[in-house]
Enzyme design. Sequence first.
Site, PDB file in Angstrom:
ATOM      1  N   THR A 104      10.191  -5.601 -10.761  1.00 39.16           N
ATOM      2  CA  THR A 104       9.588  -5.397  -9.438  1.00 39.16           C
ATOM      3  C   THR A 104       8.328  -6.242  -9.364  1.00 39.16           C
ATOM      4  OG1 THR A 104      10.471  -3.150  -9.270  1.00 39.16           O
ATOM      5  CG2 THR A 104       8.617  -3.709  -7.839  1.00 39.16           C
ATOM      6  N   LYS A 179      12.671  -2.899  -2.250  1.00 41.12           N
ATOM      7  CA  LYS A 179      12.192  -2.136  -3.406  1.00 41.12           C
ATOM      8  C   LYS A 179      10.794  -1.572  -3.161  1.00 41.12           C
ATOM      9  CE  LYS A 179      11.809  -0.318  -7.482  1.00 41.12           C
ATOM     10  NZ  LYS A 179      11.855  -1.022  -8.760  1.00 41.12           N
ATOM     11  N   LYS A 247       1.378  -0.431 -10.639  1.00 39.68           N
ATOM     12  CA  LYS A 247       1.599  -1.859 -10.391  1.00 39.68           C
ATOM     13  C   LYS A 247       2.372  -2.061  -9.098  1.00 39.68           C
ATOM     14  CE  LYS A 247       5.137  -3.673 -11.909  1.00 39.68           C
ATOM     15  NZ  LYS A 247       6.511  -3.972 -11.455  1.00 39.68           N
TER      16      LYS A 247
END
Length: 299
Positions: A104, A179, A247
């Site tokens: 990701t 995502k 993150k």
Amino acid sequence: MESTDMNQQIAFIGLGVMGGPMAANLAREGYAVKAWNRTPNRPGVEVAAEAGVTVVSSIREAVASADVIFSCVSDVPDVKEVLLGTGGVAESARPGTLVIDTSTIGPEAAREIGTQLQQHNLRFLDAPISGGDIGAKNGTLTIMVGGEAKDFEESKPLLEVLGKTIRLCGPMGSGQAVKLCNQVLGAVHAVALCEAMQLAQQQDIDPNLIVEVCSTGAAGSWALSNLGPKIAASDFQPGFMIKHILKDLRLVQETLNSSPQELPGVELADRLFKMVQEFDSGKGGEQGTQAMIRAYRKS
């Protein structure tokens, strides 16, 4: 399932909590898989090796004869290092090889990396995944893909080994865009889950009862069914680490930097996860996202 070429040579870069089981599933399906992990002797490396993956000592050795290369690492700098850095995929892979990154990293980084790989005559799909370590082990991941339709069709037999829901979301970067939306849902679901568990405790209700009953109604969610029992048992072992969702939330906030839009739910989840990250002398981020409950317990 699409017709399958079992003679395809597969490389897998990154054998962590997710990558190790994913590489293992490809090997169990009968594919020849060579893999590399930056840190040897990790649990994911062992999982992959036991399933028949050939673990090698360099990226070059892993990818030199590969038809398809998967990468599954932590953050944008890691992906750039393994795909574009010295001794990395761009230097070592054969022209025309399909590179599928399941990390990701956000849509902007995916487009940048994909464009640079194309300049090395390599094809690229951004294919971030969702489903946690459970989905990786069971081959039931959700896989969100961005890239060319023909490359997606070629990749489908492999992706169907790894996941259950596989969707081409649009051109390069689109998988990452979807995502990030997924991570917003997961992060804010964690807030709702923790607050429901806290309210149950304050009313002397067994948290497992909340999981059993509420999972069947309108409030049901993956988080409640899978992470609720872990909160009830104070089991904070990571399926997906807090440092990794932080993150991802950073990437969400970076994506919004050019927009006046605010996401207060994301800001709250980010603050609560950061509180837990500071626990255990700054090592709280190594725990699973269900450890957000510790922010409510203040320890």
